[in-house]
Enzyme design. Sequence first.
Site, mmCIF file in Angstrom:
data_model
loop_
_atom_site.group_PDB
_atom_site.id
_atom_site.type_symbol
_atom_site.label_atom_id
_atom_site.label_comp_id
_atom_site.label_asym_id
_atom_site.label_seq_id
_atom_site.Cartn_x
_atom_site.Cartn_y
_atom_site.Cartn_z
ATOM 1 C CE LYS A 113 -4.207 -1.481 -0.152
ATOM 2 N NZ LYS A 113 -5.088 -1.082 -1.279
ATOM 3 C CB ALA A 114 2.413 3.336 1.755
ATOM 4 N NE ARG A 115 7.645 -0.259 -3.259
ATOM 5 C CZ ARG A 115 8.128 -1.454 -2.949
ATOM 6 N NH1 ARG A 115 8.990 -1.560 -1.941
ATOM 7 N NH2 ARG A 115 7.769 -2.532 -3.623
ATOM 8 N N GLY A 116 7.997 3.882 2.264
ATOM 9 C CA GLY A 116 8.481 5.044 2.990
ATOM 10 C C GLY A 116 9.969 4.979 3.230
ATOM 11 N NE ARG A 117 12.634 8.643 7.759
ATOM 12 C CZ ARG A 117 11.516 9.361 7.841
ATOM 13 N NH1 ARG A 117 11.187 10.178 6.854
ATOM 14 N NH2 ARG A 117 10.719 9.281 8.894
ATOM 15 N N GLY A 167 10.856 1.500 5.057
ATOM 16 C CA GLY A 167 10.316 0.219 4.620
ATOM 17 C C GLY A 167 9.025 0.384 3.856
ATOM 18 C CB CYS A 168 7.093 -1.524 1.766
ATOM 19 S SG CYS A 168 7.515 -3.246 2.076
ATOM 20 C CE LYS A 178 6.790 2.216 9.025
ATOM 21 N NZ LYS A 178 6.647 3.430 9.874
ATOM 22 C CG ASP A 193 8.237 12.335 9.432
ATOM 23 O OD1 ASP A 193 8.308 13.416 8.794
ATOM 24 O OD2 ASP A 193 8.308 11.221 8.891
#
Length: 511
Positions: A195-199, A201-202, A216, A320
Amino acid sequence: MGASVALTFLLLLATFRAGSGHDEVETRECIYYNANWELEKTNQSGVERLVEGKKDKRLHCYASWRNNSGFIELVKKGCWLDDFNCYDRQECIAKEENPQVFFCCCEGNYCNKKFTHLPEVETFDPKPQPSASVLNILIYSLLPIVGLSMAILLAFWMYRHRKPSYGHVEINEDPGLPPPSPLVGLKPLQLLDIKARGRFGCVWKARLLNEYVAVKIFPVQDKQSWQCEKEIFTTPGMKHENLLEFIAAEKRGSNLEMELWLITAFHDKGSLTDYLKGNLVSWNELCHITETMARGLAYLHEDVPRCKGEGHKPAIAHRDFKSKNVLLRNDLTAILADFGLAVRFEPGKPPGDTHGQVGTRRYMAPEVLEGAINFQRDSFLRIDMYAMGLVLWEIVSRCTAADGPVDEYLLPFEEEIGQHPSLEDLQEVVVHKKIRPVFKDHWLKHPGLAQLCVTIEECWDHDAEARLSAGCVEERISQIRKSVNGTTSDCLVSIVTSVTNVDLPPKESSI
Protein backbone atom coordinates in the site's frame (compact mmCIF):
# COMPACT_ATOMS: atom_id res chain seq x y z
CA MET A 1 -3.44 -55.93 -31.68
CA GLY A 2 -4.42 -52.76 -33.56
CA ALA A 3 -6.90 -51.75 -30.84
CA SER A 4 -4.22 -52.22 -28.18
CA VAL A 5 -1.73 -49.98 -30.03
CA ALA A 6 -4.40 -47.29 -30.52
CA LEU A 7 -5.33 -47.36 -26.84
CA THR A 8 -1.65 -47.03 -25.84
CA PHE A 9 -1.24 -44.05 -28.21
CA LEU A 10 -4.31 -42.30 -26.76
CA LEU A 11 -3.04 -42.79 -23.19
CA LEU A 12 0.37 -41.34 -24.10
CA LEU A 13 -1.29 -38.36 -25.82
CA ALA A 14 -3.50 -37.67 -22.78
CA THR A 15 -0.49 -37.89 -20.46
CA PHE A 16 1.47 -35.44 -22.66
CA ARG A 17 -1.41 -32.95 -22.70
CA ALA A 18 -1.90 -33.20 -18.93
CA GLY A 19 1.83 -32.67 -18.34
CA SER A 20 2.05 -29.64 -20.64
CA GLY A 21 -1.08 -28.17 -19.06
CA HIS A 22 0.44 -28.61 -15.62
CA ASP A 23 3.40 -26.45 -16.66
CA GLU A 24 1.06 -23.65 -17.56
CA VAL A 25 -1.60 -23.73 -14.87
CA GLU A 26 -2.25 -25.56 -11.61
CA THR A 27 -5.71 -26.11 -10.19
CA ARG A 28 -6.60 -26.98 -6.63
CA GLU A 29 -10.04 -27.95 -5.31
CA CYS A 30 -10.60 -27.77 -1.56
CA ILE A 31 -13.45 -28.22 0.88
CA TYR A 32 -14.80 -24.74 1.69
CA TYR A 33 -16.38 -23.57 4.95
CA ASN A 34 -16.79 -20.14 6.58
CA ALA A 35 -18.22 -19.80 10.10
CA ASN A 36 -18.79 -16.08 9.49
CA TRP A 37 -20.58 -16.56 6.19
CA GLU A 38 -23.55 -14.39 7.19
CA LEU A 39 -21.35 -11.46 8.25
CA GLU A 40 -19.06 -11.71 5.23
CA LYS A 41 -21.95 -12.45 2.87
CA THR A 42 -20.43 -15.62 1.40
CA ASN A 43 -21.48 -19.24 1.07
CA GLN A 44 -21.35 -21.27 4.26
CA SER A 45 -19.87 -24.40 2.73
CA GLY A 46 -19.07 -26.09 -0.53
CA VAL A 47 -16.04 -26.52 -2.78
CA GLU A 48 -13.48 -23.79 -3.50
CA ARG A 49 -11.46 -23.94 -6.70
CA LEU A 50 -8.16 -22.04 -7.06
CA VAL A 51 -6.23 -21.62 -10.31
CA GLU A 52 -2.64 -20.35 -10.42
CA GLY A 53 -0.93 -19.44 -13.67
CA LYS A 54 2.65 -19.22 -12.34
CA LYS A 55 4.71 -22.40 -12.51
CA ASP A 56 6.70 -21.62 -9.34
CA LYS A 57 3.57 -21.20 -7.18
CA ARG A 58 2.07 -24.20 -5.38
CA LEU A 59 -1.52 -24.49 -4.26
CA HIS A 60 -2.76 -25.94 -0.98
CA CYS A 61 -5.87 -26.52 1.10
CA TYR A 62 -6.19 -25.39 4.72
CA ALA A 63 -8.43 -25.68 7.76
CA SER A 64 -8.61 -23.65 10.98
CA TRP A 65 -10.57 -24.48 14.12
CA ARG A 66 -10.85 -23.95 17.86
CA ASN A 67 -10.97 -26.53 20.63
CA ASN A 68 -13.34 -25.31 23.33
CA SER A 69 -12.98 -27.83 26.16
CA GLY A 70 -13.12 -30.75 23.76
CA PHE A 71 -15.76 -29.24 21.47
CA ILE A 72 -14.34 -28.62 17.99
CA GLU A 73 -15.53 -25.32 16.50
CA LEU A 74 -14.67 -25.06 12.80
CA VAL A 75 -13.57 -21.54 11.73
CA LYS A 76 -12.62 -21.75 8.06
CA LYS A 77 -11.69 -24.13 5.27
CA GLY A 78 -10.54 -23.30 1.78
CA CYS A 79 -7.66 -22.88 -0.66
CA TRP A 80 -4.27 -21.45 0.33
CA LEU A 81 -1.53 -20.03 -1.92
CA ASP A 82 2.12 -21.16 -1.91
CA ASP A 83 3.23 -21.65 1.71
CA PHE A 84 6.44 -23.66 2.23
CA ASN A 85 5.00 -24.98 5.50
CA CYS A 86 2.43 -26.88 3.42
CA TYR A 87 4.82 -28.49 0.91
CA ASP A 88 4.48 -32.25 0.40
CA ARG A 89 1.90 -32.68 3.17
CA GLN A 90 -0.74 -35.18 2.17
CA GLU A 91 -2.81 -34.79 5.35
CA CYS A 92 -4.01 -31.68 7.19
CA ILE A 93 -2.26 -31.94 10.58
CA ALA A 94 -1.73 -29.12 13.10
CA LYS A 95 1.43 -29.54 15.18
CA GLU A 96 1.36 -26.51 17.51
CA GLU A 97 1.13 -27.48 21.18
CA ASN A 98 -1.91 -25.47 22.30
CA PRO A 99 -2.62 -22.42 20.10
CA GLN A 100 -5.70 -20.23 20.39
CA VAL A 101 -6.66 -21.19 16.84
CA PHE A 102 -5.46 -24.44 15.27
CA PHE A 103 -4.26 -24.28 11.66
CA CYS A 104 -3.19 -26.95 9.20
CA CYS A 105 -2.54 -27.07 5.47
CA CYS A 106 -1.82 -29.76 2.91
CA GLU A 107 -1.36 -30.49 -0.79
CA GLY A 108 -3.91 -32.41 -2.82
CA ASN A 109 -7.52 -31.94 -3.83
CA TYR A 110 -9.94 -32.12 -0.88
CA CYS A 111 -7.07 -32.99 1.50
CA ASN A 112 -8.60 -30.64 4.10
CA LYS A 113 -11.76 -32.73 4.40
CA LYS A 114 -10.27 -34.28 7.54
CA PHE A 115 -8.02 -32.44 9.97
CA THR A 116 -6.20 -33.56 13.10
CA HIS A 117 -4.00 -32.20 15.88
CA LEU A 118 -0.77 -34.13 16.55
CA PRO A 119 1.63 -32.00 18.63
CA GLU A 120 5.30 -32.79 18.20
CA VAL A 121 6.60 -34.90 21.06
CA GLU A 122 10.16 -34.40 22.27
CA THR A 123 12.05 -37.67 22.49
CA PHE A 124 14.05 -38.36 25.63
CA ASP A 125 17.06 -40.61 25.45
CA PRO A 126 18.05 -41.61 28.99
CA LYS A 127 21.77 -41.91 29.57
CA PRO A 128 23.48 -43.98 32.23
CA GLN A 129 24.30 -42.09 35.44
CA PRO A 130 27.99 -41.54 36.10
CA SER A 131 29.49 -43.21 39.14
CA ALA A 132 29.76 -41.26 42.41
CA SER A 133 33.54 -40.83 42.11
CA VAL A 134 33.35 -39.41 38.60
CA LEU A 135 30.49 -37.12 39.69
CA ASN A 136 32.53 -35.74 42.59
CA ILE A 137 35.49 -35.04 40.34
CA LEU A 138 33.27 -33.18 37.87
CA ILE A 139 31.64 -31.10 40.64
CA TYR A 140 34.94 -30.04 42.25
CA SER A 141 36.48 -29.31 38.83
CA LEU A 142 33.61 -27.27 37.42
CA LEU A 143 32.52 -25.39 40.54
CA PRO A 144 35.28 -22.71 40.41
CA ILE A 145 34.76 -22.24 36.67
CA VAL A 146 30.99 -21.81 37.08
CA GLY A 147 31.48 -19.36 39.96
CA LEU A 148 33.94 -17.26 37.98
CA SER A 149 31.64 -17.25 34.93
CA MET A 150 28.68 -16.11 37.01
CA ALA A 151 30.75 -13.29 38.53
CA ILE A 152 31.77 -12.11 35.05
CA LEU A 153 28.18 -12.26 33.79
CA LEU A 154 26.93 -10.34 36.83
CA ALA A 155 29.56 -7.63 36.33
CA PHE A 156 28.67 -7.36 32.63
CA TRP A 157 24.94 -7.15 33.44
CA MET A 158 25.54 -4.35 35.96
CA TYR A 159 27.69 -2.47 33.43
CA ARG A 160 25.08 -2.72 30.67
CA HIS A 161 22.25 -1.55 32.94
CA ARG A 162 24.17 1.55 33.97
CA LYS A 163 24.21 2.78 30.37
CA PRO A 164 21.50 5.19 29.12
CA SER A 165 18.28 3.52 28.01
CA TYR A 166 18.35 4.95 24.49
CA GLY A 167 21.75 3.91 23.20
CA HIS A 168 22.46 2.63 19.71
CA VAL A 169 20.84 -0.77 19.13
CA GLU A 170 23.43 -3.21 17.77
CA ILE A 171 22.28 -5.74 15.23
CA ASN A 172 23.09 -8.69 17.52
CA GLU A 173 21.12 -7.26 20.43
CA ASP A 174 17.66 -8.57 21.15
CA PRO A 175 15.90 -5.99 23.32
CA GLY A 176 12.92 -8.30 23.55
CA LEU A 177 9.41 -7.99 22.17
CA PRO A 178 6.48 -6.53 24.08
CA PRO A 179 4.06 -8.93 25.76
CA PRO A 180 2.60 -10.96 22.88
CA SER A 181 -0.75 -9.97 21.50
CA PRO A 182 -3.31 -12.77 21.33
CA LEU A 183 -2.95 -12.52 17.55
CA VAL A 184 0.85 -12.93 17.41
CA GLY A 185 1.83 -16.17 15.75
CA LEU A 186 -1.67 -17.11 14.71
CA LYS A 187 -2.14 -18.38 11.20
CA PRO A 188 -3.09 -17.56 8.60
CA LEU A 189 -1.42 -14.13 8.23
CA GLN A 190 -1.22 -13.52 4.49
CA LEU A 191 0.41 -10.49 2.83
CA LEU A 192 -1.84 -9.26 0.03
CA ASP A 193 -0.41 -6.14 -1.62
CA ILE A 194 1.88 -3.17 -0.96
CA LYS A 195 0.00 0.00 0.00
CA ALA A 196 2.88 2.43 0.61
CA ARG A 197 6.65 2.76 0.61
CA GLY A 198 8.48 5.04 2.99
CA ARG A 199 11.85 6.00 4.38
CA PHE A 200 12.18 2.90 6.56
CA GLY A 201 10.32 0.22 4.62
CA CYS A 202 7.00 -0.67 3.03
CA VAL A 203 3.46 -1.14 4.31
CA TRP A 204 1.44 -4.19 3.24
CA LYS A 205 -2.24 -4.88 3.43
CA ALA A 206 -2.56 -8.32 4.99
CA ARG A 207 -5.26 -10.71 6.13
CA LEU A 208 -5.21 -12.15 9.63
CA LEU A 209 -7.98 -14.72 9.93
CA ASN A 210 -11.19 -12.76 9.25
CA GLU A 211 -9.86 -9.19 9.34
CA TYR A 212 -7.48 -6.98 7.39
CA VAL A 213 -4.38 -5.59 9.09
CA ALA A 214 -1.44 -3.42 8.04
CA VAL A 215 2.07 -4.89 8.19
CA LYS A 216 4.95 -2.43 8.13
CA ILE A 217 8.12 -4.30 7.13
CA PHE A 218 11.54 -2.85 8.00
CA PRO A 219 14.81 -4.19 6.56
CA VAL A 220 17.30 -5.30 9.20
CA GLN A 221 19.49 -2.22 8.70
CA ASP A 222 16.59 -0.03 9.94
CA LYS A 223 16.27 -1.91 13.24
CA GLN A 224 16.71 1.33 15.20
CA SER A 225 13.55 2.83 13.65
CA TRP A 226 11.58 -0.40 14.22
CA GLN A 227 12.76 -0.50 17.81
CA CYS A 228 11.81 3.16 18.37
CA GLU A 229 8.33 2.80 16.88
CA LYS A 230 7.70 -0.42 18.82
CA GLU A 231 8.68 1.30 22.09
CA ILE A 232 6.37 4.24 21.35
CA PHE A 233 3.46 1.91 20.56
CA THR A 234 3.99 -0.05 23.79
CA THR A 235 4.25 3.05 25.99
CA PRO A 236 1.49 3.09 28.63
CA GLY A 237 -1.57 5.06 27.53
CA MET A 238 -0.99 4.82 23.77
CA LYS A 239 -4.45 3.34 23.15
CA HIS A 240 -6.48 6.29 21.86
CA GLU A 241 -9.15 6.66 19.18
CA ASN A 242 -6.96 9.09 17.21
CA LEU A 243 -3.71 7.10 17.40
CA LEU A 244 -3.01 4.08 15.20
CA GLU A 245 -3.93 0.81 16.94
CA PHE A 246 -0.94 -1.45 17.60
CA ILE A 247 -1.41 -5.23 17.31
CA ALA A 248 2.02 -6.89 17.43
CA ALA A 249 5.74 -6.67 16.65
CA GLU A 250 7.60 -9.64 15.19
CA LYS A 251 10.93 -10.69 13.75
CA ARG A 252 10.87 -12.85 10.62
CA GLY A 253 13.87 -14.70 9.24
CA SER A 254 17.45 -14.56 10.55
CA ASN A 255 20.77 -12.80 10.00
CA LEU A 256 20.87 -10.59 6.89
CA GLU A 257 17.53 -11.97 5.67
CA MET A 258 15.77 -10.87 8.86
CA GLU A 259 12.68 -8.68 8.46
CA LEU A 260 11.17 -6.64 11.27
CA TRP A 261 7.38 -6.43 11.26
CA LEU A 262 4.98 -4.03 12.94
CA ILE A 263 1.36 -5.18 12.71
CA THR A 264 -1.30 -2.49 13.17
CA ALA A 265 -4.91 -1.79 12.31
CA PHE A 266 -5.62 -1.27 8.60
CA HIS A 267 -7.51 1.79 7.33
CA ASP A 268 -8.78 1.40 3.79
CA LYS A 269 -9.02 5.12 2.99
CA GLY A 270 -5.27 5.46 3.40
CA SER A 271 -3.45 8.68 4.22
CA LEU A 272 -4.81 12.21 4.31
CA THR A 273 -2.48 13.08 1.40
CA ASP A 274 -3.97 10.36 -0.79
CA TYR A 275 -7.51 11.32 0.17
CA LEU A 276 -7.04 15.02 -0.59
CA LYS A 277 -5.48 14.22 -3.97
CA GLY A 278 -8.65 12.48 -5.12
CA ASN A 279 -11.41 14.15 -3.10
CA LEU A 280 -12.80 17.52 -2.09
CA VAL A 281 -14.05 18.06 1.47
CA SER A 282 -17.15 19.87 2.68
CA TRP A 283 -17.16 22.31 5.60
CA ASN A 284 -18.40 19.65 8.05
CA GLU A 285 -15.86 17.10 6.78
CA LEU A 286 -13.07 19.66 7.16
CA CYS A 287 -14.12 20.35 10.75
CA HIS A 288 -14.26 16.64 11.59
CA ILE A 289 -10.86 15.83 10.08
CA THR A 290 -9.06 18.83 11.61
CA GLU A 291 -10.66 18.52 15.05
CA THR A 292 -9.88 14.79 15.40
CA MET A 293 -6.36 15.32 14.05
CA ALA A 294 -5.71 18.07 16.63
CA ARG A 295 -7.20 15.85 19.34
CA GLY A 296 -4.81 13.04 18.48
CA LEU A 297 -1.74 15.31 18.52
CA ALA A 298 -2.90 16.98 21.75
CA TYR A 299 -3.15 13.57 23.42
CA LEU A 300 0.26 12.51 22.06
CA HIS A 301 1.81 15.71 23.48
CA GLU A 302 0.08 15.35 26.85
CA ASP A 303 1.81 14.07 29.97
CA VAL A 304 -0.69 11.86 31.84
CA PRO A 305 0.47 10.79 35.35
CA ARG A 306 -1.80 7.76 35.59
CA CYS A 307 -3.41 6.72 32.33
CA LYS A 308 -6.34 4.27 32.48
CA GLY A 309 -4.56 2.07 35.01
CA GLU A 310 -1.64 1.50 32.62
CA GLY A 311 0.91 3.71 34.36
CA HIS A 312 2.48 7.04 33.45
CA LYS A 313 2.10 8.22 29.84
CA PRO A 314 4.90 10.70 29.07
CA ALA A 315 4.66 13.58 26.62
CA ILE A 316 5.67 12.42 23.13
CA ALA A 317 6.80 14.56 20.19
CA HIS A 318 6.00 13.08 16.76
CA ARG A 319 8.86 14.81 14.85
CA ASP A 320 7.55 13.77 11.42
CA PHE A 321 4.02 15.19 11.43
CA LYS A 322 2.65 15.54 7.89
CA SER A 323 -0.47 14.67 5.91
CA LYS A 324 1.13 11.40 4.74
CA ASN A 325 1.34 10.27 8.37
CA VAL A 326 -2.32 11.01 9.12
CA LEU A 327 -4.66 8.12 8.24
CA LEU A 328 -8.44 8.31 7.84
CA ARG A 329 -11.15 5.97 9.06
CA ASN A 330 -14.20 5.39 6.86
CA ASP A 331 -16.01 8.22 8.68
CA LEU A 332 -12.99 10.54 8.05
CA THR A 333 -11.82 10.45 11.66
CA ALA A 334 -8.10 11.26 11.68
CA ILE A 335 -5.58 8.69 12.99
CA LEU A 336 -1.96 9.65 13.72
CA ALA A 337 0.60 7.08 12.49
CA ASP A 338 4.32 6.48 11.84
CA PHE A 339 6.12 7.01 15.15
CA GLY A 340 9.55 5.94 13.87
CA LEU A 341 11.11 9.31 14.76
CA ALA A 342 8.99 10.07 17.83
CA VAL A 343 10.68 10.82 21.16
CA ARG A 344 9.40 10.42 24.73
CA PHE A 345 10.02 12.90 27.54
CA GLU A 346 10.08 10.99 30.82
CA PRO A 347 11.03 12.67 34.13
CA GLY A 348 14.58 11.85 35.16
CA LYS A 349 15.45 10.12 31.89
CA PRO A 350 17.24 11.39 28.78
CA PRO A 351 14.84 11.76 25.82
CA GLY A 352 16.94 9.55 23.56
CA ASP A 353 18.01 10.52 20.04
CA THR A 354 17.13 14.22 19.75
CA HIS A 355 19.12 14.97 16.63
CA GLY A 356 17.74 18.25 15.33
CA GLN A 357 17.23 17.94 11.58
CA VAL A 358 14.97 14.90 11.30
CA GLY A 359 11.62 14.49 9.62
CA THR A 360 10.40 15.49 6.17
CA ARG A 361 12.23 18.55 4.86
CA ARG A 362 9.14 20.32 3.49
CA TYR A 363 7.47 20.30 6.94
CA MET A 364 10.53 21.44 8.93
CA ALA A 365 10.01 24.47 11.18
CA PRO A 366 12.26 27.54 10.72
CA GLU A 367 14.33 26.71 13.81
CA VAL A 368 14.94 23.18 12.48
CA LEU A 369 16.04 24.50 9.08
CA GLU A 370 18.39 26.92 10.85
CA GLY A 371 19.74 24.22 13.15
CA ALA A 372 18.91 26.45 16.12
CA ILE A 373 16.82 24.13 18.30
CA ASN A 374 16.55 24.34 22.05
CA PHE A 375 16.65 20.65 22.97
CA GLN A 376 13.82 20.83 25.49
CA ARG A 377 10.43 19.14 25.48
CA ASP A 378 8.44 22.29 24.63
CA SER A 379 10.68 23.05 21.66
CA PHE A 380 9.96 19.68 20.04
CA LEU A 381 6.22 19.99 20.64
CA ARG A 382 6.21 23.42 18.97
CA ILE A 383 8.00 21.95 15.94
CA ASP A 384 5.05 19.54 15.57
CA MET A 385 2.67 22.53 15.74
CA TYR A 386 4.40 24.28 12.83
CA ALA A 387 3.88 21.14 10.72
CA MET A 388 0.25 20.96 11.84
CA GLY A 389 -0.29 24.48 10.46
CA LEU A 390 0.89 23.28 7.04
CA VAL A 391 -1.39 20.22 7.15
CA LEU A 392 -4.37 22.41 8.11
CA TRP A 393 -3.60 24.59 5.07
CA GLU A 394 -3.62 21.47 2.84
CA ILE A 395 -7.10 20.54 4.07
CA VAL A 396 -8.46 24.09 3.66
CA SER A 397 -7.09 24.19 0.09
CA ARG A 398 -9.40 21.30 -0.87
CA CYS A 399 -12.54 22.56 0.90
CA THR A 400 -15.67 23.49 -1.07
CA ALA A 401 -17.14 25.77 1.62
CA ALA A 402 -15.92 29.06 0.12
CA ASP A 403 -17.65 30.65 -2.87
CA GLY A 404 -14.84 30.17 -5.36
CA PRO A 405 -12.81 27.61 -7.33
CA VAL A 406 -11.00 24.76 -5.60
CA ASP A 407 -7.52 24.17 -7.02
CA GLU A 408 -5.82 20.84 -7.58
CA TYR A 409 -4.10 19.41 -4.54
CA LEU A 410 -0.67 20.90 -3.82
CA LEU A 411 1.84 20.15 -1.09
CA PRO A 412 2.90 23.06 1.13
CA PHE A 413 5.36 25.33 -0.75
CA GLU A 414 4.91 23.29 -3.96
CA GLU A 415 3.69 26.42 -5.74
CA GLU A 416 6.67 28.43 -4.48
CA ILE A 417 9.59 25.98 -4.84
CA GLY A 418 8.27 22.85 -6.59
CA GLN A 419 7.90 19.20 -5.63
CA HIS A 420 11.51 18.47 -4.66
CA PRO A 421 12.91 21.47 -2.78
CA SER A 422 16.45 21.40 -1.43
CA LEU A 423 17.32 22.34 2.13
CA GLU A 424 18.77 25.61 0.82
CA ASP A 425 15.52 26.40 -1.06
CA LEU A 426 13.49 25.98 2.12
CA GLN A 427 15.94 27.97 4.22
CA GLU A 428 15.68 30.86 1.76
CA VAL A 429 11.86 30.79 1.57
CA VAL A 430 10.87 29.81 5.13
CA VAL A 431 13.67 31.26 7.25
CA HIS A 432 14.98 34.32 5.42
CA LYS A 433 11.91 35.50 3.48
CA LYS A 434 9.46 34.11 6.08
CA ILE A 435 7.07 33.02 3.32
CA ARG A 436 4.18 30.67 4.08
CA PRO A 437 1.61 29.00 1.77
CA VAL A 438 -0.90 31.51 0.36
CA PHE A 439 -4.50 31.97 1.56
CA LYS A 440 -6.90 32.51 -1.36
CA ASP A 441 -9.04 35.67 -1.17
CA HIS A 442 -12.33 33.75 -1.32
CA TRP A 443 -11.31 31.65 1.70
CA LEU A 444 -11.26 34.81 3.81
CA LYS A 445 -14.84 35.63 2.77
CA HIS A 446 -16.15 32.49 4.47
CA PRO A 447 -16.52 33.09 8.23
CA GLY A 448 -15.37 29.61 9.23
CA LEU A 449 -12.40 29.37 6.85
CA ALA A 450 -11.32 32.91 7.74
CA GLN A 451 -11.17 32.02 11.44
CA LEU A 452 -9.34 28.81 10.62
CA CYS A 453 -6.78 30.77 8.59
CA VAL A 454 -6.09 32.91 11.68
CA THR A 455 -5.51 29.71 13.66
CA ILE A 456 -3.18 28.36 10.94
CA GLU A 457 -1.09 31.54 11.05
CA GLU A 458 -0.69 31.13 14.80
CA CYS A 459 0.44 27.52 14.31
CA TRP A 460 3.20 28.32 11.82
CA ASP A 461 4.35 31.54 13.51
CA HIS A 462 8.06 32.21 12.97
CA ASP A 463 8.43 32.67 16.72
CA ALA A 464 8.16 29.14 18.11
CA GLU A 465 7.05 30.32 21.56
CA ALA A 466 4.07 32.15 20.01
CA ARG A 467 2.61 29.00 18.42
CA LEU A 468 -0.63 27.47 19.63
CA SER A 469 -0.74 24.13 21.40
CA ALA A 470 -2.58 21.19 19.83
CA GLY A 471 -5.19 21.32 22.58
CA CYS A 472 -5.87 24.99 21.84
CA VAL A 473 -6.25 24.20 18.12
CA GLU A 474 -8.77 21.45 18.92
CA GLU A 475 -10.78 23.85 21.10
CA ARG A 476 -10.70 26.60 18.49
CA ILE A 477 -11.92 24.35 15.69
CA SER A 478 -14.75 23.11 17.90
CA GLN A 479 -15.85 26.69 18.63
CA ILE A 480 -15.51 27.75 14.98
CA ARG A 481 -17.65 24.80 13.87
CA LYS A 482 -20.32 25.60 16.44
CA SER A 483 -20.36 29.32 15.59
CA VAL A 484 -20.69 28.70 11.84
CA ASN A 485 -23.11 25.76 12.02
CA GLY A 486 -25.20 27.65 14.55
CA THR A 487 -26.26 30.12 11.85
CA THR A 488 -28.27 29.40 8.73
CA SER A 489 -26.70 29.64 5.32
CA ASP A 490 -28.81 32.74 4.61
CA CYS A 491 -27.37 34.55 7.60
CA LEU A 492 -23.67 33.81 7.04
CA VAL A 493 -21.73 37.05 6.96
CA SER A 494 -19.10 36.82 4.27
CA ILE A 495 -16.77 39.66 5.16
CA VAL A 496 -13.49 39.46 7.01
CA THR A 497 -14.36 42.21 9.48
CA SER A 498 -17.14 40.08 10.95
CA VAL A 499 -14.63 37.35 11.78
CA THR A 500 -12.63 39.61 14.07
CA ASN A 501 -15.65 40.02 16.34
CA VAL A 502 -15.74 36.31 17.21
CA ASP A 503 -14.05 35.41 20.51
CA LEU A 504 -11.50 32.65 19.94
CA PRO A 505 -9.82 30.67 22.71
CA PRO A 506 -6.79 32.57 24.04
CA LYS A 507 -3.53 32.29 22.17
CA GLU A 508 -1.71 31.36 25.37
CA SER A 509 -0.06 28.01 24.68
CA SER A 510 -0.37 25.14 27.08
CA ILE A 511 2.85 23.63 25.80
